[in-house]
Design an enzyme around this catalytic site. Structure first.
Site, PDB file in Angstrom:
ATOM      1  N   GLY A 222       0.767  -0.787   0.386  1.00 35.22           N
ATOM      2  CA  GLY A 222      -0.379  -0.459  -0.396  1.00 35.22           C
ATOM      3  C   GLY A 222       1.327   1.235   0.023  1.00 35.22           C
ATOM      4  O   GLY A 222       1.938   1.248  -0.660  1.00 35.22           O
ATOM      5  N   CYS A 223       0.282   2.247   0.713  1.00 39.81           N
ATOM      6  CA  CYS A 223       0.599   4.056   0.775  1.00 39.81           C
ATOM      7  C   CYS A 223       2.440   3.318   1.317  1.00 39.81           C
ATOM      8  O   CYS A 223       2.182   3.031   2.058  1.00 39.81           O
ATOM      9  CB  CYS A 223       0.260   4.656   0.898  1.00 39.81           C
ATOM     10  SG  CYS A 223       0.732   6.174   1.130  1.00 39.81           S
ATOM     11  N   PHE A 224       3.167   4.250   0.440  1.00 35.48           N
ATOM     12  CA  PHE A 224       4.893   4.218   0.916  1.00 35.48           C
ATOM     13  C   PHE A 224       4.811   4.521   1.808  1.00 35.48           C
ATOM     14  O   PHE A 224       6.027   4.444   2.403  1.00 35.48           O
ATOM     15  CB  PHE A 224       5.909   3.837  -0.154  1.00 35.48           C
ATOM     16  CG  PHE A 224       5.869   5.442  -1.524  1.00 35.48           C
ATOM     17  CD1 PHE A 224       5.568   5.550  -0.581  1.00 35.48           C
ATOM     18  CD2 PHE A 224       6.042   5.128  -2.334  1.00 35.48           C
ATOM     19  CE1 PHE A 224       5.670   7.303  -1.688  1.00 35.48           C
ATOM     20  CE2 PHE A 224       6.458   5.552  -3.414  1.00 35.48           C
ATOM     21  CZ  PHE A 224       5.632   6.984  -3.421  1.00 35.48           C
TER      22      PHE A 224
ATOM     23  N   HIS B 163      -2.924   2.191   6.160  1.00 39.74           N
ATOM     24  CA  HIS B 163      -3.218   0.896   6.010  1.00 39.74           C
ATOM     25  C   HIS B 163      -3.898   0.149   7.280  1.00 39.74           C
ATOM     26  O   HIS B 163      -4.276   0.301   8.198  1.00 39.74           O
ATOM     27  CB  HIS B 163      -1.762   0.178   6.711  1.00 39.74           C
ATOM     28  CG  HIS B 163      -0.807   0.482   5.733  1.00 39.74           C
ATOM     29  ND1 HIS B 163       0.367   1.596   5.846  1.00 39.74           N
ATOM     30  CD2 HIS B 163      -0.138  -0.756   5.335  1.00 39.74           C
ATOM     31  CE1 HIS B 163       0.966   1.822   4.711  1.00 39.74           C
ATOM     32  NE2 HIS B 163       0.926   0.377   4.199  1.00 39.74           N
TER      33      HIS B 163
END
Length: 215
Positions: A57-59, A206
């Site tokens: 997901g979003c880093f 997350h």
């Protein structure tokens, strides 16, 4: 967040990109003070250290979780798994590069093992969601394990099986994590590196299954 492609494009339809990176990266990790990257293209690391690549997901939040683990020497965020050369964030967000957001982790295997990092990987995101993570929808948010050695490959498959069986026992969905040999890692723009240290109140997105890795 919404309206982005949820399936990969044919390789001949993706953006071409460019031959070289368009930005200079900081020399050192903003939090850990260690060199940010050696050579991300070939997965090299300082002697005695090992590299791992994860997409979850979003880093921004993914990187923050990993730099806090004892034994992690450095982290960096970037784009991996697609075909566009040296993509920009805007290009990746378009879905026309086939990249996912990834974290590059350099770690000391005498302090923390690849298996330990993998267990953390499964516990802090939901690997059953396909081309999304929580409210973030699109191919750039897919779950991915990119291995660099036969040992990492074996561990990736073995622990995915173990965790998948635990999810099934709890009545949850199947793991959709992409597992394959590590493709080229393209470092993201400087302002994305250690973003949540720069912006402590920034976006953390997350989802997770709530299922711990079985003992």
């Amino acid at each position: 967040m919404f309206g982005r492609p949820t399936s990969l494009y044919p390789a001949d339809k993706t953006l071409p990109g460019r031959d070289t990176l368009e930005w200079d990266l900081p020399a050192k990790h903003r939090v850990l003070g260690t060199p940010l990257l050696a050579d991300p293209a070939d997965g090299s690391a300082p002697e005695g250290y090992v590299v791992a690549y994860f997409g979850l997901g979003c880093f921004w939040g993914a990187e923050e979780m990993y730099w806090q683990i004892p034994g992690v020497y450095a982290t960096a965020v970037g784009y991996q798994g697609g075909t566009t050369l040296n993509p920009t964030y805007e290009e990746v967000c378009s879905g026309l590069t086939n990249h996912t957001e990834a974290v590059r982790i350099v770690f000391d295997p005498t302090v923390v093992s690849y298996a330990d990092l993998m267990k953390r990987f499964f516990e802090v995101h939901d690997p059953t969601q396909g081309m999304r993570q929580g409210n973030d929808v699109g191919t750039q948010y897919r779950s991915a394990l990119y291995f660099l050695s036969p040992e990492q490959e074996q561990t990736a498959h073995e622990l995915t099986k173990v965790y998948g069986e635990e999810l099934a026992r709890r009545g949850l969905g199947e793991i959709t994590t992409e597992i394959r040999e590590a493709p080229i890692f393209y470092p993201a723009e400087p302002h994305h590196q250690q973003y949540l240290d720069r912006v402590p109140n920034g976006y953390r997105c997350h989802a997770n299954t709530g299922v711990a890795f079985p003992a």
